[in-house]
Design a protein around this motif. Structure first.
Motif, PDB file in Angstrom:
ATOM      1  N   LEU A 188       0.798  -1.107  -0.134  1.00 18.94           N
ATOM      2  CA  LEU A 188      -0.054   0.061   0.121  1.00 18.94           C
ATOM      3  C   LEU A 188       0.912   1.194  -0.006  1.00 18.94           C
ATOM      4  O   LEU A 188       1.948   1.331   0.510  1.00 18.94           O
ATOM      5  CB  LEU A 188      -0.987   0.080   1.200  1.00 18.94           C
ATOM      6  N   GLY A 189       0.334   2.321  -0.670  1.00 18.29           N
ATOM      7  CA  GLY A 189       1.219   3.475  -0.648  1.00 18.29           C
ATOM      8  C   GLY A 189       2.086   3.593  -2.020  1.00 18.29           C
ATOM      9  O   GLY A 189       1.968   3.264  -2.945  1.00 18.29           O
ATOM     10  N   GLU A 190       3.389   3.963  -1.567  1.00 18.04           N
ATOM     11  CA  GLU A 190       4.417   4.073  -2.744  1.00 18.04           C
ATOM     12  C   GLU A 190       4.667   3.068  -3.596  1.00 18.04           C
ATOM     13  O   GLU A 190       4.708   3.161  -4.718  1.00 18.04           O
ATOM     14  CB  GLU A 190       5.703   4.301  -1.938  1.00 18.04           C
ATOM     15  N   PRO A 191       4.342   1.887  -3.053  1.00 18.12           N
ATOM     16  CA  PRO A 191       4.539   0.525  -4.254  1.00 18.12           C
ATOM     17  C   PRO A 191       3.481   0.542  -5.223  1.00 18.12           C
ATOM     18  O   PRO A 191       3.757   0.068  -6.226  1.00 18.12           O
ATOM     19  CB  PRO A 191       4.566  -0.674  -3.233  1.00 18.12           C
TER      20      PRO A 191
ATOM     21  N   ILE B   2      -1.313   4.187  -8.933  1.00 20.44           N
ATOM     22  CA  ILE B   2      -1.996   5.424  -8.174  1.00 20.44           C
ATOM     23  C   ILE B   2      -0.922   6.296  -8.095  1.00 20.44           C
ATOM     24  O   ILE B   2      -0.424   6.251  -7.228  1.00 20.44           O
ATOM     25  CB  ILE B   2      -2.717   4.688  -7.046  1.00 20.44           C
ATOM     26  N   GLU B   3      -1.042   7.399  -8.934  1.00 19.73           N
ATOM     27  CA  GLU B   3      -0.034   8.335  -8.905  1.00 19.73           C
ATOM     28  C   GLU B   3       0.101   9.199  -7.664  1.00 19.73           C
ATOM     29  O   GLU B   3       1.223   9.460  -7.053  1.00 19.73           O
ATOM     30  CB  GLU B   3      -0.048   9.341 -10.064  1.00 19.73           C
ATOM     31  N   HIS B   4      -1.222   9.530  -6.969  1.00 18.14           N
ATOM     32  CA  HIS B   4      -1.282  10.382  -5.919  1.00 18.14           C
ATOM     33  C   HIS B   4      -2.290   9.768  -4.904  1.00 18.14           C
ATOM     34  O   HIS B   4      -3.389   9.248  -5.596  1.00 18.14           O
ATOM     35  CB  HIS B   4      -1.506  11.624  -6.271  1.00 18.14           C
TER      36      HIS B   4
ATOM     37  N   LEU C   2      -9.954   1.561  -5.667  1.00 15.10           N
ATOM     38  CA  LEU C   2      -9.133   0.451  -5.409  1.00 15.10           C
ATOM     39  C   LEU C   2      -9.743  -0.322  -4.610  1.00 15.10           C
ATOM     40  O   LEU C   2     -10.389  -0.101  -3.658  1.00 15.10           O
ATOM     41  CB  LEU C   2      -8.018   1.251  -4.384  1.00 15.10           C
ATOM     42  N   ILE C   3      -9.693  -1.711  -4.670  1.00 16.64           N
ATOM     43  CA  ILE C   3     -10.085  -2.926  -4.297  1.00 16.64           C
ATOM     44  C   ILE C   3      -8.867  -3.968  -3.673  1.00 16.64           C
ATOM     45  O   ILE C   3      -8.046  -4.025  -4.534  1.00 16.64           O
ATOM     46  CB  ILE C   3     -10.996  -3.953  -4.948  1.00 16.64           C
ATOM     47  N   ILE C   4      -8.776  -4.269  -2.509  1.00 13.96           N
ATOM     48  CA  ILE C   4      -7.868  -5.132  -2.003  1.00 13.96           C
ATOM     49  C   ILE C   4      -8.637  -6.188  -1.265  1.00 13.96           C
ATOM     50  O   ILE C   4      -9.566  -6.083  -0.846  1.00 13.96           O
ATOM     51  CB  ILE C   4      -6.861  -4.491  -0.823  1.00 13.96           C
ATOM     52  N   SER C   5      -7.839  -7.555  -1.263  1.00 12.03           N
ATOM     53  CA  SER C   5      -8.380  -8.514  -0.611  1.00 12.03           C
ATOM     54  C   SER C   5      -7.358  -9.466  -0.305  1.00 12.03           C
ATOM     55  O   SER C   5      -6.634  -9.982  -1.327  1.00 12.03           O
ATOM     56  CB  SER C   5      -9.432  -9.312  -1.545  1.00 12.03           C
ATOM     57  N   ASN C   6      -7.541 -10.076   0.692  1.00 14.94           N
ATOM     58  CA  ASN C   6      -6.841 -11.361   1.273  1.00 14.94           C
ATOM     59  C   ASN C   6      -7.803 -12.260   1.811  1.00 14.94           C
ATOM     60  O   ASN C   6      -8.245 -12.646   2.870  1.00 14.94           O
ATOM     61  CB  ASN C   6      -6.020 -10.956   2.580  1.00 14.94           C
ATOM     62  N   PRO C   7      -8.475 -12.986   0.838  1.00 13.05           N
ATOM     63  CA  PRO C   7      -9.517 -13.781   0.751  1.00 13.05           C
ATOM     64  C   PRO C   7      -8.961 -15.230   1.190  1.00 13.05           C
ATOM     65  O   PRO C   7      -7.879 -15.612   1.378  1.00 13.05           O
ATOM     66  CB  PRO C   7     -10.192 -13.939  -0.508  1.00 13.05           C
TER      67      PRO C   7
ATOM     68  N   LEU D  58      -5.280   0.704   4.749  1.00 15.10           N
ATOM     69  CA  LEU D  58      -5.704   1.825   3.520  1.00 15.10           C
ATOM     70  C   LEU D  58      -6.036   3.110   4.164  1.00 15.10           C
ATOM     71  O   LEU D  58      -5.585   4.038   3.336  1.00 15.10           O
ATOM     72  CB  LEU D  58      -6.955   0.968   3.093  1.00 15.10           C
ATOM     73  N   ALA D  59      -6.617   3.427   5.248  1.00 16.81           N
ATOM     74  CA  ALA D  59      -6.953   4.570   5.583  1.00 16.81           C
ATOM     75  C   ALA D  59      -5.809   5.656   6.028  1.00 16.81           C
ATOM     76  O   ALA D  59      -5.970   6.861   5.759  1.00 16.81           O
ATOM     77  CB  ALA D  59      -7.791   4.524   7.060  1.00 16.81           C
ATOM     78  N   HIS D  60      -4.876   4.861   6.314  1.00 16.65           N
ATOM     79  CA  HIS D  60      -3.482   5.708   6.867  1.00 16.65           C
ATOM     80  C   HIS D  60      -2.824   5.979   5.249  1.00 16.65           C
ATOM     81  O   HIS D  60      -2.499   7.268   5.274  1.00 16.65           O
ATOM     82  CB  HIS D  60      -2.658   4.597   7.398  1.00 16.65           C
ATOM     83  N   HIS D  61      -2.883   5.232   4.229  1.00 16.71           N
ATOM     84  CA  HIS D  61      -2.148   5.635   3.267  1.00 16.71           C
ATOM     85  C   HIS D  61      -2.756   6.339   2.325  1.00 16.71           C
ATOM     86  O   HIS D  61      -2.269   7.049   1.284  1.00 16.71           O
ATOM     87  CB  HIS D  61      -1.608   4.319   2.434  1.00 16.71           C
ATOM     88  N   TYR D  62      -4.075   6.261   2.337  1.00 15.14           N
ATOM     89  CA  TYR D  62      -5.078   7.244   1.213  1.00 15.14           C
ATOM     90  C   TYR D  62      -6.147   8.022   2.278  1.00 15.14           C
ATOM     91  O   TYR D  62      -7.203   7.529   2.616  1.00 15.14           O
ATOM     92  CB  TYR D  62      -5.589   6.286   0.546  1.00 15.14           C
TER      93      TYR D  62
END
Length: 312
Positions: free
Chosen positions: A117-120, A125-127, A200-205, A148-152
């Motif tokens: 998340l974030g820089e990687p 996601i440029e910004h 952005l959708i993330i999942s660790n299913p 997610l809330a921290h990085h975005y």
């Protein structure tokens, strides 16, 4: 043995040595935050005594109260004899600099996604402010939603799980971080009922295949089975996510999914998808990235119906 230890020991050094010996003798399985008996013992002792978990040396010869010794010895016994993951004993798990409350209602946080998340994600996601809405599918303890809330910081986040028990734990963590106004908890079976698109959708299913579920070490049997297994090949949940992701993503939206050791099976099932495999501390075969455009170009724009599983 444990009663004798509780009456004979006086220092952190005593407890550390005893824990390492017991853990080695028990032949424990690690993987819930540490990888060996020494690190596991040091964390358990320091956390139980409410000492900084990264500063063992100054406290090694500190003399402890009898009640403190007993508290630690009791947890050493449970870890060695019952094989309870240490995070459930301390009710705490760490990802990077983030600490989370956990208990046996959720799996112990260990997803590789937090590293990405974030820089990687900057090439896609440029910004950070471009993420206005984000989704964490299978949120469990809420750990990834919180990160997610921290990085975005401009994003409103939906955190979804099928388990009401898990959502109760996630609520504790969200409150601990003061994010009640930004993270919405949703009780749903994967994407069911979700309609508004995300950036952005993330999942660790769940992604453990049936053979592996049948042979899990005792430590993992303390975790909710619902959060581990996902069909014969471990990819039932991932199929649903892939078949529905395009309709749930905005243009240039990004999908990030962890699938464990199932890369070969997944690529064989979707030869037309240009999976981008992300580099993590454990390698580049565990988390994939796709954009909405990748999915649409591969004909993945329609929601999955139940009959589609017969063709996979």
């Amino acid at each position: 043995m444990y009663a004798q230890a509780a009456s004979a020991f006086h220092t952190v050094r005593d407890l550390l040595r005893f824990a390492v010996s017991r853990f080695n003798d028990a032949g424990l399985t690690y993987g819930h935050g540490t990888s060996n008996a020494y690190d596991e013992a040091a964390y358990l002792v320091l956390s139980t005594l409410k000492l900084p978990i990264d500063r063992l040396e100054p406290f090694l010869d500190a003399r402890l109260l009898p009640t403190e010794v007993k508290d630690v010895v009791d947890l050493i016994e449970r870890r060695a004899e019952e094989r309870v993951p240490v995070a459930y004993l301390t009710h705490e798990a760490w990802q990077g600099e983030f600490s989370f409350y956990v208990d046996e209602r959720v799996i112990v946080p260990r997803s590789f996604i937090y590293e990405l998340l974030g820089e990687p994600l900057a090439p896609w996601i440029e910004h950070p402010e471009l993420v206005n809405r984000a989704l964490d599918l299978c949120t469990g303890s809420g750990c990834l939603a919180i990160q997610l809330a921290h990085h975005y910081p401009d994003a409103e986040i939906d955190a979804v799980d099928i388990s009401l028990d898990a959502l109760e734990v996630a609520s504790i963590n969200i409150q601990n971080y003061g994010l009640e106004q930004r993270i919405q908890l949703i009780h749903s079976d994967l994407v069911e009922g979700l309609e508004e698109p995300y950036d952005l959708i993330i999942s660790n299913p769940p992604y453990v295949d049936q053979e592996s579920v049948d042979n899990l070490p005792a430590e993992y049997l303390h975790e909710p089975e619902l959060a581990l297994g996902s069909g014969e090949d471990g990819l039932d949940a991932t199929h649903v996510i892939l078949q529905n992701a395009a309709r749930l993503l905005n243009p240039q939206g990004v999908l990030l999914v962890e699938i464990g050791h199932n890369r070969d099976v997944l690529e064989a099932a979707y030869p037309g998808l240009p999976f981008m495999w992300m580099e993590t501390q454990s390698g580049d075969g565990f988390v994939f990235l796709l954009t909405r455009e990748d999915l649409v170009a591969a004909g993945m724009g329609d929601p999955l119906n139940d009959d589609d599983f017969d063709d996979i």
